[in-house]
Design a protein around this motif. Structure first.
Motif, mmCIF file in Angstrom:
data_model
loop_
_atom_site.group_PDB
_atom_site.id
_atom_site.type_symbol
_atom_site.label_atom_id
_atom_site.label_comp_id
_atom_site.label_asym_id
_atom_site.label_seq_id
_atom_site.Cartn_x
_atom_site.Cartn_y
_atom_site.Cartn_z
ATOM 1 N N TYR A 48 -56.069 53.470 -65.357
ATOM 2 C CA TYR A 48 -55.544 53.729 -64.004
ATOM 3 C C TYR A 48 -56.546 53.361 -62.920
ATOM 4 N N GLY A 49 -57.261 52.269 -63.139
ATOM 5 C CA GLY A 49 -58.172 51.790 -62.096
ATOM 6 C C GLY A 49 -59.543 52.428 -62.189
ATOM 7 N N PRO A 50 -60.501 51.873 -61.421
ATOM 8 C CA PRO A 50 -61.915 52.225 -61.603
ATOM 9 C C PRO A 50 -62.218 53.677 -61.251
ATOM 10 N N ARG A 63 -47.226 64.712 -70.114
ATOM 11 C CA ARG A 63 -46.085 63.826 -70.387
ATOM 12 C C ARG A 63 -46.572 62.445 -70.835
ATOM 13 N N ARG A 64 -47.819 62.141 -70.534
ATOM 14 C CA ARG A 64 -48.372 60.858 -70.969
ATOM 15 C C ARG A 64 -48.814 60.957 -72.439
ATOM 16 N N PRO A 65 -49.060 59.781 -73.063
ATOM 17 C CA PRO A 65 -49.451 59.818 -74.481
ATOM 18 C C PRO A 65 -50.953 60.036 -74.688
ATOM 19 N N TYR A 79 -56.303 64.675 -51.324
ATOM 20 C CA TYR A 79 -56.929 63.404 -51.711
ATOM 21 C C TYR A 79 -58.322 63.721 -52.248
ATOM 22 N N TYR A 80 -58.359 64.313 -53.461
ATOM 23 C CA TYR A 80 -59.609 64.786 -54.043
ATOM 24 C C TYR A 80 -60.216 63.763 -54.990
ATOM 25 N N ASN A 81 -61.533 63.685 -54.990
ATOM 26 C CA ASN A 81 -62.254 62.960 -56.025
ATOM 27 C C ASN A 81 -62.354 63.843 -57.265
ATOM 28 N N MET A 82 -62.818 63.227 -58.359
ATOM 29 C CA MET A 82 -62.903 63.977 -59.623
ATOM 30 C C MET A 82 -63.755 65.240 -59.476
ATOM 31 N N ASP A 83 -64.902 65.103 -58.831
ATOM 32 C CA ASP A 83 -65.806 66.259 -58.751
ATOM 33 C C ASP A 83 -65.178 67.398 -57.951
ATOM 34 N N VAL A 108 -50.010 72.551 -67.522
ATOM 35 C CA VAL A 108 -49.272 71.294 -67.409
ATOM 36 C C VAL A 108 -50.186 70.240 -66.783
ATOM 37 N N GLY A 109 -50.502 69.217 -67.566
ATOM 38 C CA GLY A 109 -51.367 68.129 -67.082
ATOM 39 C C GLY A 109 -52.746 68.214 -67.710
ATOM 40 N N ALA A 110 -53.106 67.163 -68.464
ATOM 41 C CA ALA A 110 -54.399 67.156 -69.174
ATOM 42 C C ALA A 110 -55.434 66.280 -68.473
ATOM 43 N N GLY A 111 -55.354 66.210 -67.149
ATOM 44 C CA GLY A 111 -56.389 65.532 -66.366
ATOM 45 C C GLY A 111 -57.567 66.473 -66.139
ATOM 46 N N PHE A 112 -58.393 66.161 -65.154
ATOM 47 C CA PHE A 112 -59.557 67.010 -64.884
ATOM 48 C C PHE A 112 -59.141 68.454 -64.591
ATOM 49 N N ALA A 113 -58.139 68.624 -63.737
ATOM 50 C CA ALA A 113 -57.764 69.982 -63.329
ATOM 51 C C ALA A 113 -57.360 70.810 -64.538
ATOM 52 N N GLY A 114 -56.388 70.294 -65.314
ATOM 53 C CA GLY A 114 -55.862 71.049 -66.443
ATOM 54 C C GLY A 114 -56.878 71.203 -67.563
HETATM 55 P P1 FAD Z 1 -54.352 63.737 -62.763
HETATM 56 O O1 FAD Z 1 -55.505 63.009 -63.327
HETATM 57 O O2 FAD Z 1 -53.279 62.969 -62.056
HETATM 58 O O3 FAD Z 1 -53.669 64.569 -63.966
HETATM 59 C C1 FAD Z 1 -52.420 65.170 -63.836
HETATM 60 C C2 FAD Z 1 -51.723 65.028 -65.180
HETATM 61 O O4 FAD Z 1 -50.532 65.815 -65.154
HETATM 62 C C3 FAD Z 1 -51.276 63.608 -65.490
HETATM 63 O O5 FAD Z 1 -51.856 63.164 -66.702
HETATM 64 C C4 FAD Z 1 -49.759 63.697 -65.574
HETATM 65 O O6 FAD Z 1 -49.211 62.861 -66.595
HETATM 66 C C5 FAD Z 1 -49.546 65.156 -65.887
HETATM 67 N N1 FAD Z 1 -48.256 65.671 -65.444
HETATM 68 C C6 FAD Z 1 -47.778 65.675 -64.171
HETATM 69 N N2 FAD Z 1 -46.575 66.247 -64.144
HETATM 70 C C7 FAD Z 1 -46.279 66.618 -65.410
HETATM 71 C C8 FAD Z 1 -45.159 67.258 -66.010
HETATM 72 N N3 FAD Z 1 -44.091 67.652 -65.297
HETATM 73 N N4 FAD Z 1 -45.188 67.484 -67.345
HETATM 74 C C9 FAD Z 1 -46.259 67.092 -68.099
HETATM 75 N N5 FAD Z 1 -47.334 66.483 -67.566
HETATM 76 C C10 FAD Z 1 -47.341 66.251 -66.245
HETATM 77 N N6 FAD Z 1 -62.221 59.958 -58.251
HETATM 78 C C11 FAD Z 1 -63.561 59.861 -58.268
HETATM 79 O O7 FAD Z 1 -64.269 60.877 -58.221
HETATM 80 N N7 FAD Z 1 -64.187 58.634 -58.365
HETATM 81 C C12 FAD Z 1 -63.476 57.478 -58.439
HETATM 82 O O8 FAD Z 1 -64.056 56.381 -58.534
HETATM 83 C C13 FAD Z 1 -62.056 57.551 -58.421
HETATM 84 N N8 FAD Z 1 -61.311 56.428 -58.473
HETATM 85 C C14 FAD Z 1 -59.952 56.526 -58.473
HETATM 86 C C15 FAD Z 1 -59.198 55.352 -58.566
HETATM 87 C C16 FAD Z 1 -57.803 55.412 -58.585
HETATM 88 C C17 FAD Z 1 -57.019 54.148 -58.670
HETATM 89 C C18 FAD Z 1 -57.158 56.673 -58.502
HETATM 90 C C19 FAD Z 1 -55.649 56.753 -58.513
HETATM 91 C C20 FAD Z 1 -57.890 57.836 -58.402
HETATM 92 C C21 FAD Z 1 -59.302 57.781 -58.386
HETATM 93 N N9 FAD Z 1 -60.075 58.938 -58.323
HETATM 94 C C22 FAD Z 1 -61.454 58.842 -58.322
HETATM 95 C C23 FAD Z 1 -59.459 60.280 -58.220
HETATM 96 C C24 FAD Z 1 -59.286 60.938 -59.599
HETATM 97 O O9 FAD Z 1 -58.407 60.154 -60.369
HETATM 98 C C25 FAD Z 1 -58.705 62.324 -59.392
HETATM 99 O O10 FAD Z 1 -59.505 63.114 -58.548
HETATM 100 C C26 FAD Z 1 -58.539 63.112 -60.689
HETATM 101 O O11 FAD Z 1 -58.227 62.305 -61.780
HETATM 102 C C27 FAD Z 1 -57.466 64.133 -60.472
HETATM 103 O O12 FAD Z 1 -57.327 64.945 -61.602
HETATM 104 P P2 FAD Z 1 -56.046 65.881 -61.714
HETATM 105 O O13 FAD Z 1 -56.174 66.596 -62.998
HETATM 106 O O14 FAD Z 1 -55.859 66.649 -60.471
HETATM 107 O O15 FAD Z 1 -54.788 64.869 -61.750
#
Ligand code: FAD
Ligand code: UDP
Length: 399
Positions: A83-85, A61-63, A372-376, A35-41
């Motif tokens: 979603y910002g820089p 859940r996002r497009p 409060y994790y960065n991408m890496d 669940v979630g296609a960001g970095f973690a998923g």
């Molecule tokens: P997310 O990217 O939040 O992905 C989680 C996904 O899960 C989302 O797409 C969401 O839609 C989906 N989801 C959640 N619940 C559900 C559900 N119930 N059903 C289906 N889908 C669901 N990091 C850096 O290293 N450098 C930077 O410069 C930096 N700048 C940033 C700037 C901003 C404004 C923000 C908000 C963050 C920044 N970050 C930065 C941090 C970075 O965005 C995160 O570390 C990283 O994207 C987290 O990845 P994630 O997969 O944990 O979460």
């Protein structure tokens, strides 16, 4: 299995039908529902699919894929971050090496200016900042002396106020940190864990880079392209516009990886974990450049937004127009930032205890582990979980 709750709209593709339609000869269903296609998923999906030959259904859940790192071309044709820089930086070579399988890089060192006393000066505070603000011409030792004479030593540094006041004194704290932090978090720095402002160092030399990491770069063709490459594997099926609640009882899978908010997974049973949100105002300006650097911070509380980003500095794109984003912090909206303070950590620990007793679900990422994790750091976390799963698999196969 139970029917999904009636109030939920049906997902675009009926998952049960899709699962039943899978190639004959393979067991129906998926090994993992992620669940979630960001970095973690996405990182874990790639590893499980390519490393362990697991069948993965990745939903969001996002497009779009990419989570908060998603970038795309706007109507003017400028590559922007929805979603910002997002600037990639790390000291972890394994993380950079891993991502380098899916993208080439554009070298980029991030520089930020803050508008203070009606001028734009470097943040993190460095030699230039002090000399420009105070009309001085101090060398490195002179700046160190200057800051030391103003710093108010704090015996037990606990809060985000302590960190800054202890390093540069109250005046610079108020100019650069107090207003920005109050806007960004809706809390005074004295109410936030020290880790928040400790992200921003203080320097006495001329180094004006925002990050000090050994590897700093942008994916050459953008983050989304990098995610597309990562997820381009026959074992991975991606379903967008699909909420976990829409499919949790509809499809067959052995294990869940959940990267959404951990309190949401458990129905907020101990109360809601606080997250800070942002509203992004994206604009295209009909001139080549808008500001001298990628990000200009606005620490004044008289200005409602915290920072303005101009993407072409990050991406290197040439375009006669330029696109920018204003960030307005807010309490409502998508959860972007876990809020680091002791009472929230305590509430998180209750959810973590529940998670520990739910072994078929792996919680991961910024929202899934309330960090409060960065991408890496998220990539490193996902790779560490993969290493554990790989070991389990080897043990179960008696290898
Ligand atoms: P997310 O990217 O939040 O992905 C989680 C996904 O899960 C989302 O797409 C969401 O839609 C989906 N989801 C959640 N619940 C559900 C559900 N119930 N059903 C289906 N889908 C669901 N990091 C850096 O290293 N450098 C930077 O410069 C930096 N700048 C940033 C700037 C901003 C404004 C923000 C908000 C963050 C920044 N970050 C930065 C941090 C970075 O965005 C995160 O570390 C990283 O994207 C987290 O990845 P994630 O997969 O944990 O979460
Ligand atoms: N911060 C500040 N003034 C600035 C830059 C940062 O007060 O000019 C504080 C603020 O509390 C911010 C934190 O330091 O939330 C961390 O800054 P960073 O740039 O790392 O925030 P992010 O990019 O994660 O939003």
């Amino acid at each position: 299995r139970a029917a999904p709750p009636a109030h939920r709209p049906a997902p675009a593709i009926h998952p049960a039908k899709h699962v039943n339609g899978r190639a004959a000869g393979r067991r129906s269903g998926f090994d993992y529902l992620i669940v979630g296609a960001g970095f973690a998923g996405s990182v874990l999906a790639e590893r499980l699919a390519a490393g362990l030959d697991k069948r993965v259904l990745l939903i969001d859940r996002r497009p779009h894929i990419g989570g908060n790192a998603y970038d795309h071309y706007d109507d003017a044709g400028v590559l922007i971050h929805r979603y910002g820089p997002h600037i990639f930086h790390t000291n972890a070579k394994p993380v950079a090496d891993y991502l380098s399988r899916f993208t080439k890089w554009r070298p980029y060192e991030h520089r930020v200016l803050a508008r203070v006393d009606e001028r734009l000066v470097p943040i993190p505070i460095n030699r230039t900042t002090v000399n420009q603000l105070y009309g001085l011409d101090l060398d490195e030792a002179g700046v160190a002396e200057f800051l030391k004479s103003r710093a108010e030593p704090v015996a037990d540094v606990r809060t985000s106020e302590d960190v800054v006041v202890g390093a540069v004194g109250r005046e610079l704290y108020e100019k650069f940190f107090r207003g920005y932090t109050r806007k960004q978090w809706g809390l005074d720095p004295s109410q936030l864990d020290k880790a928040v402002t400790a992200r921003v160092p203080t320097r006495t030399n001329d180094d004006d880079r925002y990050f000090g990491d050994s590897f700093q770069a942008m994916p050459l063709n953008g983050f989304t392209r990098m995610f597309e490459n990562m997820l381009d594997h026959p074992n991975i099926k991606v379903m967008l516009n699909t909420d976990f609640d829409d499919v949790r009882d509809e499809i067959a899978y052995d294990r869940i990886v959940f990267t959404g908010p951990i309190d949401e997974y458990f129905g907020h049973r101990f109360g809601k974990l606080p997250y800070r949100s942002l509203t992004f105002r994206h604009e295209t300006v009909d001139r080549e450049w808008f500001q001298p650097v990628a990000v200009v911070n606005e620490p004044s509380e008289a200005v409602p937004y915290t920072r303005v980003t101009e993407y072409k500095h990050l991406t290197g794109q040439s375009h006669p127009k330029t696109s920018i984003t204003y960030e307005y912090p807010s309490a409502q909206g998508d959860p972007y930032y876990p809020i680091p303070r002791p009472e929230n950590q305590e509430l998180f620990r209750k959810y973590q205890a529940l998670a520990d007793n739910t072994p078929d679900v792996i919680f991961l990422g910024r929202l899934g582990t309330y960090r409060y994790y960065n991408m890496d750091q998220v990539v490193a976390q996902a790779l560490a979980v993969y290493a554990r799963l790989e070991k389990e698999e080897q043990q179960s196969r008696g290898l």
